[in-house]
Design an enzyme around this catalytic site. Structure first.
Site, PDB file in Angstrom:
ATOM      1  N   SER A 126       0.883  -3.305 174.528  1.00 26.69           N
ATOM      2  CA  SER A 126       1.856  -3.022 175.580  1.00 26.69           C
ATOM      3  C   SER A 126       3.257  -2.918 175.009  1.00 26.69           C
ATOM      4  O   SER A 126       3.583  -3.557 173.994  1.00 26.69           O
ATOM      5  CB  SER A 126       1.791  -4.160 176.601  1.00 26.69           C
ATOM      6  OG  SER A 126       2.895  -4.115 177.444  1.00 26.69           O
ATOM      7  N   TYR A 151       1.374 -13.836 178.821  1.00 24.45           N
ATOM      8  CA  TYR A 151       0.660 -12.550 178.781  1.00 24.45           C
ATOM      9  C   TYR A 151       1.176 -11.693 177.624  1.00 24.45           C
ATOM     10  O   TYR A 151       0.402 -11.198 176.800  1.00 24.45           O
ATOM     11  CB  TYR A 151       0.813 -11.788 180.106  1.00 24.45           C
ATOM     12  CG  TYR A 151       0.378 -10.338 179.986  1.00 24.45           C
ATOM     13  CD1 TYR A 151      -0.966 -10.011 179.905  1.00 24.45           C
ATOM     14  CD2 TYR A 151       1.321  -9.304 179.895  1.00 24.45           C
ATOM     15  CE1 TYR A 151      -1.373  -8.682 179.743  1.00 24.45           C
ATOM     16  CE2 TYR A 151       0.927  -7.983 179.732  1.00 24.45           C
ATOM     17  CZ  TYR A 151      -0.420  -7.680 179.662  1.00 24.45           C
ATOM     18  OH  TYR A 151      -0.806  -6.374 179.490  1.00 24.45           O
ATOM     19  N   LYS A 155      -0.556 -10.221 173.755  1.00 23.76           N
ATOM     20  CA  LYS A 155      -0.595  -8.870 173.166  1.00 23.76           C
ATOM     21  C   LYS A 155      -0.061  -8.929 171.728  1.00 23.76           C
ATOM     22  O   LYS A 155      -0.602  -8.293 170.825  1.00 23.76           O
ATOM     23  CB  LYS A 155       0.215  -7.888 174.008  1.00 23.76           C
ATOM     24  CG  LYS A 155      -0.407  -7.624 175.371  1.00 23.76           C
ATOM     25  CD  LYS A 155      -1.782  -6.988 175.258  1.00 23.76           C
ATOM     26  CE  LYS A 155      -2.527  -6.922 176.561  1.00 23.76           C
ATOM     27  NZ  LYS A 155      -3.957  -6.611 176.423  1.00 23.76           N
TER      28      LYS A 155
HETATM   29  N1  LIG Z   1      -1.907  -1.613 183.627  1.00 25.68           N
HETATM   30  C1  LIG Z   1      -0.824  -1.825 182.900  1.00 25.68           C
HETATM   31  O1  LIG Z   1       0.303  -1.708 183.385  1.00 25.68           O
HETATM   32  C2  LIG Z   1      -0.956  -2.196 181.441  1.00 25.68           C
HETATM   33  C3  LIG Z   1       0.150  -2.067 180.582  1.00 25.68           C
HETATM   34  C4  LIG Z   1       0.020  -2.418 179.247  1.00 25.68           C
HETATM   35  C5  LIG Z   1      -1.185  -2.910 178.765  1.00 25.68           C
HETATM   36  N2  LIG Z   1      -2.242  -3.052 179.625  1.00 25.68           N
HETATM   37  C6  LIG Z   1      -3.503  -3.584 179.113  1.00 25.68           C
HETATM   38  O2  LIG Z   1      -4.515  -2.614 179.279  1.00 25.68           O
HETATM   39  C7  LIG Z   1      -5.766  -3.246 179.510  1.00 25.68           C
HETATM   40  C8  LIG Z   1      -6.394  -2.684 180.771  1.00 25.68           C
HETATM   41  O3  LIG Z   1      -5.489  -2.853 181.843  1.00 25.68           O
HETATM   42  P1  LIG Z   1      -5.857  -2.420 183.320  1.00 25.68           P
HETATM   43  O4  LIG Z   1      -4.583  -2.133 184.016  1.00 25.68           O
HETATM   44  O5  LIG Z   1      -6.920  -1.409 183.307  1.00 25.68           O
HETATM   45  O6  LIG Z   1      -6.412  -3.802 183.876  1.00 25.68           O
HETATM   46  P2  LIG Z   1      -7.640  -4.098 184.853  1.00 25.68           P
HETATM   47  O7  LIG Z   1      -7.512  -5.512 185.293  1.00 25.68           O
HETATM   48  O8  LIG Z   1      -7.740  -3.052 185.893  1.00 25.68           O
HETATM   49  O9  LIG Z   1      -8.889  -3.942 183.866  1.00 25.68           O
HETATM   50  C9  LIG Z   1      -9.331  -4.974 183.030  1.00 25.68           C
HETATM   51  C10 LIG Z   1     -10.825  -5.116 183.220  1.00 25.68           C
HETATM   52  O10 LIG Z   1     -11.308  -6.137 182.334  1.00 25.68           O
HETATM   53  C11 LIG Z   1     -12.233  -6.946 183.033  1.00 25.68           C
HETATM   54  N3  LIG Z   1     -12.219  -8.257 182.369  1.00 25.68           N
HETATM   55  C12 LIG Z   1     -11.212  -9.153 182.313  1.00 25.68           C
HETATM   56  N4  LIG Z   1     -11.594 -10.245 181.626  1.00 25.68           N
HETATM   57  C13 LIG Z   1     -12.877 -10.031 181.224  1.00 25.68           C
HETATM   58  C14 LIG Z   1     -13.815 -10.803 180.492  1.00 25.68           C
HETATM   59  N5  LIG Z   1     -13.537 -12.043 180.063  1.00 25.68           N
HETATM   60  N6  LIG Z   1     -15.038 -10.276 180.249  1.00 25.68           N
HETATM   61  C15 LIG Z   1     -15.358  -9.028 180.707  1.00 25.68           C
HETATM   62  N7  LIG Z   1     -14.509  -8.265 181.413  1.00 25.68           N
HETATM   63  C16 LIG Z   1     -13.275  -8.754 181.671  1.00 25.68           C
HETATM   64  C17 LIG Z   1     -11.727  -6.959 184.483  1.00 25.68           C
HETATM   65  O11 LIG Z   1     -12.747  -7.263 185.417  1.00 25.68           O
HETATM   66  C18 LIG Z   1     -11.205  -5.539 184.638  1.00 25.68           C
HETATM   67  O12 LIG Z   1     -12.211  -4.665 185.128  1.00 25.68           O
HETATM   68  C19 LIG Z   1      -5.489  -4.746 179.561  1.00 25.68           C
HETATM   69  O13 LIG Z   1      -5.734  -5.286 178.275  1.00 25.68           O
HETATM   70  C20 LIG Z   1      -4.011  -4.801 179.869  1.00 25.68           C
HETATM   71  O14 LIG Z   1      -3.419  -5.983 179.394  1.00 25.68           O
HETATM   72  C21 LIG Z   1      -2.153  -2.688 180.939  1.00 25.68           C
END
Ligand SMILES: NC(=O)c1ccc[n+]([C@@H]2O[C@H](COP(=O)([O-])OP(=O)(O)OC[C@H]3O[C@@H](n4cnc5c(N)ncnc54)[C@H](O)[C@@H]3O)[C@@H](O)[C@H]2O)c1
Length: 340
Positions: A126, A151, A155
């Site tokens: 991120s 959080y 990362k």
């Molecule tokens: N959405 C954003 O703004 C953003 C920005 C920067 C980085 N990210 C990173 O991108 C990645 C995806 O983000 P997103 O927005 O799609 O989030 P999201 O919550 O929609 O997707 C994450 C998925 O991982 C699953 N999950 C969580 N813990 C788990 C575990 N222990 N075992 C199995 N499954 C698990 C959840 O059920 C979910 O479906 C994450 O690592 C997040 O930190 C997101």
């Protein structure tokens, strides 16, 4: 056909990436524990691609289950690791939950990849790692700043864990993708962002307010040193972001990487203020948004947008969709889920 494991593949960015992987002919296996997603997402993915990916419901915090999974699927050609908890505020209140879910899971997956002859790994990082960068746009060489939240720290530590592992495991190749602000939904409105509870990000809050689920949107601060006083972010369409993952993965599979651990920014390169984002939404939806200016929120970075040069030239990826495209798709998705 190459087999790719997508952890967190039923989540927001994961589901869009699964679609793009399938479009490019990859066989996809999804691991998700449904902690922030639903099984219905599988139907959405299948509705778009016509092919249901294999789904394994599994909690990556359970080391034994991770080992068992890789015993069965020791033929994966690559892993895209999205699974993590992502609510910044929640991480402040419950840091151990975040360190456990975001770091233990990463370690368990990497331990299994170490047993394979060749492993290609893409990590969701991120732009939070840059904090308030000293220079804009932000290049990958900008220093990583002390994290503002547990959080954000997961990362930074996650990237360190991968970098250290790559140093000692010649068979492990990895790319960390530092996302700016992913928004929007698939144009089919069959998949999108499903925030559980009160959304923490701007766009779901905008669409939920417009649809009548929230009374009013608060814009935190209009006295920042920006064109209209509101914070500046680099909003990137989730479909563009998903495509970048497929390109990054292919880079590793084709051995085009220059080092075993690489980092790329994923953004559009254009900063938009919160008020510009609202105006874009109002324009494409034809809705009037009820919002008010509220005091600044602690911990908010004033402005962040990506220098996309490295992603454009080295990775060979450029964002194609606009802020208006993203708002249009997010609105279509919001109306679809509320009508359901
Ligand atoms: N959405 C954003 O703004 C953003 C920005 C920067 C980085 N990210 C990173 O991108 C990645 C995806 O983000 P997103 O927005 O799609 O989030 P999201 O919550 O929609 O997707 C994450 C998925 O991982 C699953 N999950 C969580 N813990 C788990 C575990 N222990 N075992 C199995 N499954 C698990 C959840 O059920 C979910 O479906 C994450 O690592 C997040 O930190 C997101």
């Amino acid at each position: 056909m190459r087999k790719i494991l997508v952890t967190g593949g039923l989540g927001f960015i994961g589901s869009h990436t699964v679609v793009e992987l399938q479009h490019e002919g990859y066989e996809v296996v999804i691991i998700d524990n449904l902690s922030n997603s639903s099984r219905d997402v599988l139907k959405g993915i299948t509705g778009i691609t016509g092919k249901e990916p294999l789904f394994v419901e599994l909690d990556l915090k359970d080391k034994q289950s991770v080992q068992d999974f890789f015993r069965t699927h020791n033929d994966v050609d690559g892993v895209i690791h999205f699974a993590a908890s992502k609510a910044v505020g929640e991480s402040v209140g419950n840091p151990l939950l975040y360190y456990e879910n975001n770091l233990n899971t990463l370690v368990y997956v990497l331990q299994e990849l170490n047993k394979l002859q060749a492993a290609n790994f893409i990590f969701s990082s991120s732009c939070t790692v840059y904090g308030q960068a000293d220079e804009l746009p932000i290049t990958e060489n900008a220093p990583v700043k002390p994290a503002e939240s547990p959080y954000g720290n997961t990362k930074q530590i996650g990237e360190e864990i991968i970098k250290d592992s790559c140093k000692v495991s010649p068979n492990l190749k990895a790319i960390a993708l530092r996302y700016f602000n992913p928004i929007g939904a698939h144009e089919s409105a069959l998949i999108g962002e499903l925030p559980i509870g009160v959304p923490l990000n701007l766009v779901p809050f905008i669409t939920q307010t417009a649809v009548g689920l929230r009374e009013q949107l608060s814009v935190f601060g209009d006295d920042y040193p920006t064109t209209d006083g509101t914070c500046v972010r680099d909003y990137i369409h989730v479909v563009d972001l998903a495509k970048a993952h497929v390109i990054a993965l292919k880079r590793l599979l084709d051995g085009k990487n220059t080092t075993n651990f690489e980092v790329f920014n994923l953004g559009t390169g254009t900063g938009s203020t919160v008020l510009e984002a609202i105006k874009s939404f109002e324009k494409v939806s034809g809705e009037h948004l009820n919002y008010k200016i509220a005091p600044r929120r602690e911990g908010d970075v004033v402005a962040a947008f990506a220098d996309t040069e490295k992603a454009n030239t080295e990775l060979g990826w450029t964002s194609e969709l606009t802020l208006d495209d993203a708002m249009r798709s997010a609105w279509k998705w919001e109306k679809k889920i509320r009508n359901k």
